[in-house]
Motif scaffolding. Structure first.
Motif, PDB file in Angstrom:
ATOM      1  N   ILE A  89       0.153   3.071  -3.071  1.00 61.45           N
ATOM      2  CA  ILE A  89      -0.253   1.995  -3.977  1.00 61.45           C
ATOM      3  C   ILE A  89      -1.632   1.512  -3.559  1.00 61.45           C
ATOM      4  O   ILE A  89      -1.875   1.276  -2.369  1.00 61.45           O
ATOM      5  CB  ILE A  89       0.749   0.822  -3.900  1.00 61.45           C
ATOM      6  CG1 ILE A  89       2.161   1.315  -4.211  1.00 61.45           C
ATOM      7  CG2 ILE A  89       0.331  -0.311  -4.817  1.00 61.45           C
ATOM      8  CD1 ILE A  89       3.241   0.318  -3.849  1.00 61.45           C
ATOM      9  N   ARG A  90      -2.523   1.354  -4.524  1.00 56.43           N
ATOM     10  CA  ARG A  90      -3.853   0.827  -4.206  1.00 56.43           C
ATOM     11  C   ARG A  90      -3.755  -0.699  -4.101  1.00 56.43           C
ATOM     12  O   ARG A  90      -3.503  -1.380  -5.083  1.00 56.43           O
ATOM     13  CB  ARG A  90      -4.856   1.199  -5.292  1.00 56.43           C
ATOM     14  CG  ARG A  90      -6.278   0.780  -4.948  1.00 56.43           C
ATOM     15  CD  ARG A  90      -7.245   1.089  -6.081  1.00 56.43           C
ATOM     16  NE  ARG A  90      -7.064   2.414  -6.605  1.00 56.43           N
ATOM     17  CZ  ARG A  90      -7.780   3.484  -6.246  1.00 56.43           C
ATOM     18  NH1 ARG A  90      -8.737   3.349  -5.362  1.00 56.43           N
ATOM     19  NH2 ARG A  90      -7.551   4.658  -6.776  1.00 56.43           N
TER      20      ARG A  90
ATOM     21  N   CYS B  59       0.820  -1.217   0.000  1.00 57.46           N
ATOM     22  CA  CYS B  59       0.000   0.000   0.000  1.00 57.46           C
ATOM     23  C   CYS B  59       0.854   1.267   0.000  1.00 57.46           C
ATOM     24  O   CYS B  59       0.344   2.348  -0.288  1.00 57.46           O
ATOM     25  CB  CYS B  59      -0.990   0.001   1.162  1.00 57.46           C
ATOM     26  SG  CYS B  59      -0.243   0.013   2.793  1.00 57.46           S
TER      27      CYS B  59
END
Length: 83
Positions: free
Chosen positions: A69-70, A49
């Protein structure tokens, strides 16, 4: 040409002064580097993430980068840590 090794000052009597002297002597020998911090959202191997990078030269931070980061799932297991 050979560089002389940094030495720890004999005048560093206080613990904080000695710790700083040790850090500076170590940093002078190690050269520049990048520290990496990798955060995950849950226990899955694909749950990144965030990634943070910090460039260091001597005792100075020279660059900082943060990449969010998704993660593939909406549920964060470690939300009590990440906020």
């Amino acid at each position: 040409m050979r560089r002389s090794s940094p030495t720890i000052s004999r005048n560093a009597t206080e613990p904080a002064d000695r710790a700083l002297a040790v850090r500076e002597a170590t940093a002078a020998r190690s050269g520049p580097f990048v520290a990496i911090d990798f955060e995950t959202a849950d226990r899955g191997p694909d749950s990144a993430c965030a990634v943070a990078l910090v460039g260091v030269e001597g005792t100075a931070i020279t660059d900082r980068r943060l990449f969010m980061i998704r993660p593939p799932r909406r549920r964060f297991e470690f939300s009590h840590i990440h906020g």
